[in-house]
Write a protein that holds these residues in place. Structure first.
Motif, PDB file in Angstrom:
ATOM      1  N   SER A 101      21.225  29.273  26.908  1.00 20.86           N
ATOM      2  CA  SER A 101      21.996  30.465  27.000  1.00 20.86           C
ATOM      3  C   SER A 101      21.982  30.717  25.383  1.00 20.86           C
ATOM      4  N   THR A 102      21.785  32.291  25.303  1.00 21.37           N
ATOM      5  CA  THR A 102      21.735  32.941  23.978  1.00 21.37           C
ATOM      6  C   THR A 102      23.203  32.559  23.318  1.00 21.37           C
ATOM      7  N   GLN A 103      24.212  32.365  23.967  1.00 23.58           N
ATOM      8  CA  GLN A 103      25.463  32.111  23.495  1.00 23.58           C
ATOM      9  C   GLN A 103      25.567  30.880  22.721  1.00 23.58           C
ATOM     10  N   ASP A 104      24.973  29.520  23.388  1.00 28.70           N
ATOM     11  CA  ASP A 104      24.756  28.256  22.644  1.00 28.70           C
ATOM     12  C   ASP A 104      24.019  28.348  21.473  1.00 28.70           C
ATOM     13  N   HIS A 157      14.418  34.684  28.202  1.00 27.21           N
ATOM     14  CA  HIS A 157      14.586  33.669  29.487  1.00 27.21           C
ATOM     15  C   HIS A 157      15.969  32.708  29.128  1.00 27.21           C
ATOM     16  N   GLN A 158      16.732  32.610  29.996  1.00 26.25           N
ATOM     17  CA  GLN A 158      17.877  31.576  29.744  1.00 26.25           C
ATOM     18  C   GLN A 158      17.939  30.794  31.026  1.00 26.25           C
ATOM     19  N   THR A 159      17.773  29.481  30.670  1.00 25.84           N
ATOM     20  CA  THR A 159      17.850  28.597  31.965  1.00 25.84           C
ATOM     21  C   THR A 159      19.385  28.215  32.257  1.00 25.84           C
ATOM     22  N   ALA A 160      20.374  28.538  31.542  1.00 26.79           N
ATOM     23  CA  ALA A 160      21.763  28.439  31.994  1.00 26.79           C
ATOM     24  C   ALA A 160      22.560  29.581  31.349  1.00 26.79           C
ATOM     25  N   GLY A 161      22.084  30.685  31.781  1.00 21.26           N
ATOM     26  CA  GLY A 161      23.073  31.993  31.353  1.00 21.26           C
ATOM     27  C   GLY A 161      24.228  31.850  32.125  1.00 21.26           C
ATOM     28  N   ARG A 162      25.278  32.291  31.463  1.00 21.18           N
ATOM     29  CA  ARG A 162      26.626  32.466  32.145  1.00 21.18           C
ATOM     30  C   ARG A 162      27.057  33.712  32.026  1.00 21.18           C
ATOM     31  N   GLY A 163      27.966  34.034  32.984  1.00 20.35           N
ATOM     32  CA  GLY A 163      28.905  35.050  32.743  1.00 20.35           C
ATOM     33  C   GLY A 163      30.190  34.969  32.733  1.00 20.35           C
ATOM     34  N   LYS A 209      27.362  32.411  36.994  1.00 18.52           N
ATOM     35  CA  LYS A 209      26.025  32.141  36.480  1.00 18.52           C
ATOM     36  C   LYS A 209      25.179  33.573  36.258  1.00 18.52           C
ATOM     37  N   TRP A 210      24.419  33.567  35.078  1.00 14.63           N
ATOM     38  CA  TRP A 210      23.852  34.900  34.846  1.00 14.63           C
ATOM     39  C   TRP A 210      22.286  34.446  34.808  1.00 14.63           C
ATOM     40  N   GLU A 211      21.486  35.142  35.828  1.00 19.17           N
ATOM     41  CA  GLU A 211      20.178  34.603  35.933  1.00 19.17           C
ATOM     42  C   GLU A 211      19.023  35.838  35.922  1.00 19.17           C
ATOM     43  N   LEU A 271      17.730  42.258  28.754  1.00 18.45           N
ATOM     44  CA  LEU A 271      18.178  42.242  27.650  1.00 18.45           C
ATOM     45  C   LEU A 271      19.171  40.960  27.762  1.00 18.45           C
ATOM     46  N   LEU A 272      18.794  40.049  26.811  1.00 21.64           N
ATOM     47  CA  LEU A 272      19.628  38.876  26.860  1.00 21.64           C
ATOM     48  C   LEU A 272      20.080  38.786  25.433  1.00 21.64           C
ATOM     49  N   VAL A 273      21.304  39.007  25.014  1.00 17.62           N
ATOM     50  CA  VAL A 273      21.434  38.917  23.489  1.00 17.62           C
ATOM     51  C   VAL A 273      22.873  38.454  23.162  1.00 17.62           C
ATOM     52  N   ASN A 297      34.739  44.962  31.385  1.00 20.18           N
ATOM     53  CA  ASN A 297      33.378  45.473  30.470  1.00 20.18           C
ATOM     54  C   ASN A 297      32.124  45.291  31.215  1.00 20.18           C
ATOM     55  N   ASP A 298      32.299  45.461  32.675  1.00 24.40           N
ATOM     56  CA  ASP A 298      31.029  45.499  33.376  1.00 24.40           C
ATOM     57  C   ASP A 298      30.461  46.874  33.408  1.00 24.40           C
ATOM     58  N   LEU A 299      29.203  46.880  33.403  1.00 29.14           N
ATOM     59  CA  LEU A 299      28.265  48.053  33.050  1.00 29.14           C
ATOM     60  C   LEU A 299      27.698  48.459  34.486  1.00 29.14           C
ATOM     61  N   GLY A 329      26.242  50.551  40.705  1.00 30.50           N
ATOM     62  CA  GLY A 329      25.739  49.269  40.837  1.00 30.50           C
ATOM     63  C   GLY A 329      25.715  48.621  39.462  1.00 30.50           C
ATOM     64  N   LYS A 330      26.013  47.332  39.465  1.00 31.00           N
ATOM     65  CA  LYS A 330      26.139  46.610  38.132  1.00 31.00           C
ATOM     66  C   LYS A 330      24.778  46.466  37.553  1.00 31.00           C
ATOM     67  N   ILE A 331      24.582  46.849  36.392  1.00 29.33           N
ATOM     68  CA  ILE A 331      23.436  46.683  35.508  1.00 29.33           C
ATOM     69  C   ILE A 331      23.559  45.703  34.432  1.00 29.33           C
ATOM     70  N   GLY A 332      24.794  45.266  34.140  1.00 21.20           N
ATOM     71  CA  GLY A 332      24.928  44.533  32.874  1.00 21.20           C
ATOM     72  C   GLY A 332      26.489  44.144  33.089  1.00 21.20           C
ATOM     73  N   GLY A 333      26.587  43.111  32.021  1.00 21.73           N
ATOM     74  CA  GLY A 333      28.017  42.665  31.481  1.00 21.73           C
ATOM     75  C   GLY A 333      28.136  42.065  30.100  1.00 21.73           C
ATOM     76  N   VAL A 334      29.215  41.645  29.746  1.00 17.76           N
ATOM     77  CA  VAL A 334      29.632  41.293  28.584  1.00 17.76           C
ATOM     78  C   VAL A 334      30.644  39.952  28.638  1.00 17.76           C
ATOM     79  N   LEU A 335      29.980  38.790  27.881  1.00 16.49           N
ATOM     80  CA  LEU A 335      30.890  37.882  27.832  1.00 16.49           C
ATOM     81  C   LEU A 335      31.153  37.427  26.519  1.00 16.49           C
ATOM     82  N   ILE A 336      32.538  37.041  26.198  1.00 20.28           N
ATOM     83  CA  ILE A 336      33.240  36.932  24.867  1.00 20.28           C
ATOM     84  C   ILE A 336      33.613  35.523  24.869  1.00 20.28           C
TER      85      ILE A 336
HETATM   86  C1  BTN Z   1      29.522  39.159  33.092  1.00 23.31           C
HETATM   87  O1  BTN Z   1      28.990  40.129  33.723  1.00 23.31           O
HETATM   88  O2  BTN Z   1      29.858  38.189  33.771  1.00 23.31           O
HETATM   89  C2  BTN Z   1      28.895  38.878  31.604  1.00 23.31           C
HETATM   90  C3  BTN Z   1      27.433  38.452  31.637  1.00 23.31           C
HETATM   91  C4  BTN Z   1      26.946  38.142  30.402  1.00 23.31           C
HETATM   92  C5  BTN Z   1      25.409  37.797  30.255  1.00 23.31           C
HETATM   93  C6  BTN Z   1      25.016  37.602  28.896  1.00 23.31           C
HETATM   94  S1  BTN Z   1      23.246  37.484  28.784  1.00 23.31           S
HETATM   95  C7  BTN Z   1      23.538  37.021  27.145  1.00 23.31           C
HETATM   96  C8  BTN Z   1      24.343  36.059  26.850  1.00 23.31           C
HETATM   97  N1  BTN Z   1      24.074  34.604  27.276  1.00 23.31           N
HETATM   98  C9  BTN Z   1      24.783  34.353  28.149  1.00 23.31           C
HETATM   99  O3  BTN Z   1      24.546  33.031  29.015  1.00 23.31           O
HETATM  100  N2  BTN Z   1      25.555  35.295  28.849  1.00 23.31           N
HETATM  101  C10 BTN Z   1      25.494  36.416  28.239  1.00 23.31           C
END
Ligand code: BTN
Length: 249
Positions: free
Chosen positions: A60-63, A78-84, A89-91, A98-100, A132-134, A139-146
């Motif tokens: 995850s870019t967060q890690d 690419h993220q192998t364990a992206g999270r929301g 999960k965020w896959e 855009l994964l940033v 903060n869902d986009l 339809g959901k195109i994206g999200g933010v995880l703090i």
């Molecule tokens: C959500 O809508 O639940 C938030 C999704 C956030 C996904 C991004 S992708 C880049 C960064 N790395 C992650 O593992 N999650 C956030």
């Protein structure tokens, strides 16, 4: 700039001058003074610019971002364990989103600030669902995880570009150009006052004024989403909700 400077022959006396243990060594050489000026100018200009780490595949870019200083940016194909949020999960297939993650200073309404910045960067038509869902055309195109600690906040943004999961939507924009706009909008909105951020969030919101169901820790409350409070909490029938999953009814 970095490469060019690395080719400069910096006089040994200058090297000693910038080393505090040899601060008494002073040179009057014109060439050395010039080199020193260039070096100091580089350090002044170089320090505030964000450090961008571009990676092909990460958990995850967060890690990766978590270990970096404020001002850092981590982007991956690419993220192998992206999270929301809320342990979701965020896959996405490689290269389709855009994964940033941005490392920023903590702030009580940062979640809304980042949402506003991301929505502005995506362009007209993109709206915010609390927190903060986009959304694009519903339809959901994206999200933010703090993910924050007392000293820094790692703000992850995921935006579907050329692929979307079932029920989601995609933005179909160039990834690097979008990243530049997100950076610029984050600069702008992290410098704005809390009142300005809240006002813009209200304008971009598709949640306010609607009947909603909020699920918090296994409990659900239903009511009208009336406003957001000063800390970004959603006010549902007069009650503040600080986190949870919102369904528009
Ligand atoms: C959500 O809508 O639940 C938030 C999704 C956030 C996904 C991004 S992708 C880049 C960064 N790395 C992650 O593992 N999650 C956030």
């Amino acid at each position: 700039m970095r490469l060019w400077l690395s080719n400069l022959a910096i006089a040994p006396a200058v090297i000693r001058m910038i080393n505090p243990t040899a601060s008494s060594i002073i040179t009057t050489s014109v060439a050395a003074r010039w080199n020193l000026m260039l070096l100091l100018a580089y350090r002044r200009v170089g320090q505030p610019s964000p450090r961008v780490v571009r990676l092909q595949s990460v958990t995850s870019t967060q890690d990766v971002a978590r270990a970096l200083p404020i001002g850092s940016i981590v982007v991956a194909d690419h993220q192998t364990a992206g999270r929301g949020r809320l342990d979701h999960k965020w896959e996405s297939p490689s290269g389709t989103a855009l994964l940033v993650s941005f490392v920023l200073a903590p702030d009580p309404i940062l979640s809304l600030t980042v949402g506003v910045a991301a929505a502005e960067a995506c362009g007209s038509g993109v709206r915010l669902k609390w927190p903060n869902d986009l959304l694009l055309d519903g339809g959901k195109i994206g999200g933010v995880l703090i993910e924050a600690t007392p000293i820094k906040a790692v703000c992850g943004i995921g935006i579907n570009l050329t692929w979307a999961p079932e029920g989601g939507a995609k933005l179909n924009q160039d990834r690097d150009q979008l990243l530049e706009r997100v950076r610029a909008q984050l600069d702008r909105w992290t410098s704005a006052s809390a009142n300005e951020v809240l006002a813009r969030w209200r304008e971009l919101s598709v949640t306010l004024g609607r009947r909603v169901r909020v699920e918090v820790s296994g409990k659900a409350i239903e009511g009208t989403a009336e406003d957001i409070g000063p800390q970004g909490e959603l006010i549902v029938d007069g009650r503040p909700v600080t986190f949870g999953s919102v369904t528009h009814l």
